[in-house]
Scaffold this active site. Structure first.
Site, PDB file in Angstrom:
ATOM      1  N   TYR A 153       0.835  -1.201   0.000  1.00  5.94           N
ATOM      2  CA  TYR A 153       0.000   0.000   0.000  1.00  5.94           C
ATOM      3  C   TYR A 153       0.871   1.253   0.000  1.00  5.94           C
ATOM      4  O   TYR A 153       0.630   2.192  -0.771  1.00  5.94           O
ATOM      5  CB  TYR A 153      -0.910  -0.010   1.219  1.00  5.94           C
ATOM      6  CG  TYR A 153      -1.860   1.159   1.287  1.00  5.94           C
ATOM      7  CD1 TYR A 153      -2.946   1.248   0.423  1.00  5.94           C
ATOM      8  CD2 TYR A 153      -1.677   2.180   2.222  1.00  5.94           C
ATOM      9  CE1 TYR A 153      -3.822   2.316   0.481  1.00  5.94           C
ATOM     10  CE2 TYR A 153      -2.547   3.250   2.292  1.00  5.94           C
ATOM     11  CZ  TYR A 153      -3.616   3.315   1.416  1.00  5.94           C
ATOM     12  OH  TYR A 153      -4.474   4.376   1.472  1.00  5.94           O
ATOM     13  N   LYS A 157       1.117   4.300  -2.855  1.00  8.77           N
ATOM     14  CA  LYS A 157       0.817   5.691  -2.527  1.00  8.77           C
ATOM     15  C   LYS A 157       2.054   6.579  -2.687  1.00  8.77           C
ATOM     16  O   LYS A 157       1.938   7.769  -3.017  1.00  8.77           O
ATOM     17  CB  LYS A 157       0.247   5.800  -1.114  1.00  8.77           C
ATOM     18  CG  LYS A 157      -1.150   5.200  -0.991  1.00  8.77           C
ATOM     19  CD  LYS A 157      -2.151   5.874  -1.923  1.00  8.77           C
ATOM     20  CE  LYS A 157      -3.562   5.383  -1.704  1.00  8.77           C
ATOM     21  NZ  LYS A 157      -4.568   6.075  -2.544  1.00  8.77           N
ATOM     22  N   VAL A 186      -8.316   7.013   8.510  1.00  6.46           N
ATOM     23  CA  VAL A 186      -9.624   7.650   8.415  1.00  6.46           C
ATOM     24  C   VAL A 186     -10.710   6.638   8.778  1.00  6.46           C
ATOM     25  O   VAL A 186     -10.633   5.458   8.418  1.00  6.46           O
ATOM     26  CB  VAL A 186      -9.866   8.184   6.984  1.00  6.46           C
ATOM     27  CG1 VAL A 186     -11.191   8.935   6.910  1.00  6.46           C
ATOM     28  CG2 VAL A 186      -8.722   9.105   6.579  1.00  6.46           C
ATOM     29  N   THR A 188     -13.411   5.039   7.901  1.00 12.11           N
ATOM     30  CA  THR A 188     -14.173   4.716   6.690  1.00 12.11           C
ATOM     31  C   THR A 188     -14.640   3.266   6.765  1.00 12.11           C
ATOM     32  O   THR A 188     -14.165   2.483   7.606  1.00 12.11           O
ATOM     33  CB  THR A 188     -13.303   4.882   5.435  1.00 12.11           C
ATOM     34  OG1 THR A 188     -12.197   3.959   5.520  1.00 12.11           O
ATOM     35  CG2 THR A 188     -12.771   6.306   5.305  1.00 12.11           C
TER      36      THR A 188
END
Length: 259
Positions: A153, A157, A186, A188
């Site tokens: 990841y 990014k 976050v 989410t």
């Protein structure tokens, strides 16, 4: 040509915005924030039904070479053009560099990086016709801070951050601004799914909370506010910038709590 709202009033009245991954999480919060400021918004998503009217939901898989241009063209036709592009669609991954098959690495890069390439390429003809053109990429604090078990990841990014800077340099002469936001952890649906799959969800949530100096997870609405600022004419002199919305995670080093 679209007229530019006053840079001081934060208005996006009449501007046309396209948000990928716009039917949930940060994308949906961003779509609502754009709408609240007067923009017309199309949400490109694998499950566009999550974007309620008056948002325009359009099905799109950002890893589909043929599907992306068709979806962007559909959005541009229904909006009457594109002034703002929010490249938000992405997927997560956990593990070290030893974990996961190489096909998983290819898949994550295909969505998180090449997805932005596909959508931006398709949107550029419309952005070039706008006098308020802006692109905002959803990057991550993982691009600038070493996080455990986030090798794939973080690599994807990090590539998004570099792509943002290169795009900003390439398209500044055309009047197209390109920036990114670097969210921390976050709250989410994706993060909630990770917590639910953890051996000890409460302990994992506490670890995520404590690593951000403000002592809590970032909200999707807080990230959306930063995205909308960068997309708006109020940020007309801002390009090639990475705006951290991470609860101080990148830059602050607080002392440990007293025992």
């Amino acid at each position: 040509m679209t007229s530019i709202p006053s840079p001081s009033d934060g208005s996006l009245a009449g501007l046309r915005a396209l948000v990928t991954g716009g039917a949930s999480g940060i994308g949906l919060a961003t779509a609502h924030a754009l709408l609240a400021r007067g923009a017309h918004v199309a949400c490109l998503d694998l499950e566009p039904a999550g974007a309620p009217e008056p948002l325009i939901g359009i099905r799109c898989d950002v890893s589909d070479d043929d599907g992306v241009p068709a979806a962007v063209a559909d959005a541009a036709e229904r909006l009457g053009g594109v002034d703002i592009l929010i490249n938000n669609a992405g997927i997560g991954a956990q593990g070290t560099v030893e974990d996961g098959e190489l096909d998983q690495w290819r898949t994550v890069f295909d969505v998180n990086l090449l997805g932005m390439v596909r959508v931006t390429r398709a949107a550029l003809p419309w952005l070039r016709r706008s006098t308020a053109a802006a692109v905002v990429n959803t990057c991550s604090i993982a691009a600038t801070a070493g996080l455990p078990r986030r090798a794939l990841y973080s690599a994807s990014k990090g590539a998004v951050l570099s792509l943002t800077l290169a795009m900003a340099a390439d398209h500044a002469p055309e009047g197209i601004r390109v920036n990114c936001v670097n969210p921390g952890t976050v709250d989410t649906p994706w993060v909630q799914r990770l917590l639910a799959a953890a051996a000890d969800p409460a302990a994992e949530h506490e670890a995520l909370r404590r690593r951000q100096p403000i002592g809590r997870l970032v909200s999707a609405e807080e990230v959306a506010a930063a995205i909308v600022y960068l997309a708006s004419p109020a940020a007309g002199a801002t390009t090639g910038t990475a705006l951290a919305v991470d609860g101080g995670m990148q830059g602050l080093r607080l002392p440990p709590p007293a025992r």
